[in-house]
Every structure is written in structure tokens, then in C-alpha cells.
Design a protein around this motif. Structure first.
Motif, mmCIF file in Angstrom:
data_model
loop_
_atom_site.group_PDB
_atom_site.id
_atom_site.type_symbol
_atom_site.label_atom_id
_atom_site.label_comp_id
_atom_site.label_asym_id
_atom_site.label_seq_id
_atom_site.Cartn_x
_atom_site.Cartn_y
_atom_site.Cartn_z
ATOM 1 N N GLU A 45 10.425 -9.098 3.017
ATOM 2 C CA GLU A 45 11.498 -8.441 3.313
ATOM 3 C C GLU A 45 12.341 -8.432 4.657
ATOM 4 N N ALA A 88 15.689 -1.871 7.870
ATOM 5 C CA ALA A 88 15.083 -1.488 6.755
ATOM 6 C C ALA A 88 14.898 -0.338 6.732
ATOM 7 N N ASP A 89 14.774 0.705 5.259
ATOM 8 C CA ASP A 89 14.482 2.481 5.365
ATOM 9 C C ASP A 89 13.253 2.647 6.402
ATOM 10 N N SER A 90 11.883 1.318 5.600
ATOM 11 C CA SER A 90 10.424 1.936 6.139
ATOM 12 C C SER A 90 10.558 1.975 7.235
ATOM 13 N N VAL A 91 11.429 1.996 8.486
ATOM 14 C CA VAL A 91 11.167 1.428 9.663
ATOM 15 C C VAL A 91 12.396 1.880 10.714
ATOM 16 N N ASN A 92 13.513 2.433 10.091
ATOM 17 C CA ASN A 92 14.734 2.860 10.103
ATOM 18 C C ASN A 92 13.544 4.464 11.690
ATOM 19 N N ARG A 149 11.525 4.287 13.419
ATOM 20 C CA ARG A 149 10.357 3.299 14.576
ATOM 21 C C ARG A 149 10.260 2.552 15.281
ATOM 22 N N GLN A 204 2.213 2.228 11.312
ATOM 23 C CA GLN A 204 1.510 1.925 10.270
ATOM 24 C C GLN A 204 0.656 0.980 9.448
ATOM 25 N N GLU A 212 0.796 0.338 6.347
ATOM 26 C CA GLU A 212 1.280 -0.217 5.457
ATOM 27 C C GLU A 212 2.941 -1.117 6.371
ATOM 28 N N ASP A 213 2.332 -1.337 7.926
ATOM 29 C CA ASP A 213 3.317 -2.164 9.035
ATOM 30 C C ASP A 213 2.780 -3.327 8.733
#
Length: 127
Positions: free
Chosen positions: A46, A61-65, A67, A87, A89-90
């Protein structure tokens, strides 16, 4: 010949930070969009963060915005990915990729557009 070489991966505890580097060579740096992708275990690769060519904008990506932060040093032809508050999940293999030209938000994460890829660097985040 185009080369992209990632470095900076490693092991870190949740909440920690890492900075990845993507050293590029063999092309005019400013002409290319450089994007970080990642492949988590058991998941599809991704898009994570994008630095479009000749553009002040950045895409995430929204998941890392909020950070992660992508930046570049044009004198070194290098793109960085500062990753904070990591995290579990990273966790995954992080790749940088290059596309000749600019990309809009709707296209930056489309992997098939990218002509050149690095070999990847492993990031592992423990809980």
C-alpha cells in the motif's frame, strides 16, 4: 541507470520513531515523484506517503497521517520518511518508488504507475 536504495529500517517499540532514507541516482531528481509504499505481513502493498514532482504538496495514507512525514534533500537526491508514534501495524517492508512526472492525489498510490523501485527495508514494531 536508475537506482533507489532504502535504508534506516530496524526494530523499535511501539511509540518509538524511525527515519527511513531513499537514496536515488541515475535520473533528474526534481522530475520524479517519489513515494513510499509498504507491505505488511499477509497484506497487499500500500501507498504510505508521496512527494510529487515539482509540487509543494505531500500525500499520506489515512493510517499514517499526522504520524509520518515525507521530505527531501535535493542536494543529496534523497527522500526521507520520518515515522513517529510507530505502532505494531506499521510493521512491514518499506519501499520507495519513482514515477517520471507529477501525480495527483487520486493517483499517487497506484503502484502500476511507478517505473522504478528499491529493494525495501524492514521495519518491525513490537507492542
Amino acid at each position: 541507470e536508475v537506482h533507489l536504495v532504502e535504508s534506516g529500517g530496524g526494530f523499535v517499540q511501539a511509540g518509538g520513531s524511525l527515519r527511513l532514507s531513499c537514496a536515488t541516482s541515475g535520473f533528474t531528481f526534481d522530475d520524479y515523484t517519489i513515494t513510499w509504499f509498504r507491505r505488511a505481513p499477509g497484506k497487499e502493498r500500500e501507498g504510505v506517503a508521496c512527494l510529487p514532482s515539482r509540487d509543494h504538496r505531500t500525500y499520506y495514507a489515512d493510517s499514517v497521517n499526522d504520524r509520518f512525514a515525507i521530505s527531501s534533500d535535493t542536494a543529496k537526491n534523497t527522500v526521507y520518511l520520518q515515522m513517529d508514534r510507530l505502532q505494531p501495524e506499521d510493521t512491514g517492508v518499506y519501499y520507495c518508488a519513482a514515477y517520471l512526472g507529477g501525480l495527483y492525489y487520486s493517483s499517487w498510490s497506484k503502484q502500476y504507475l511507478y517505473d522504478h523501485w528499491g529493494q525495501g527495508t524492514q521495519v518491525s514494531v513490537s507492542s
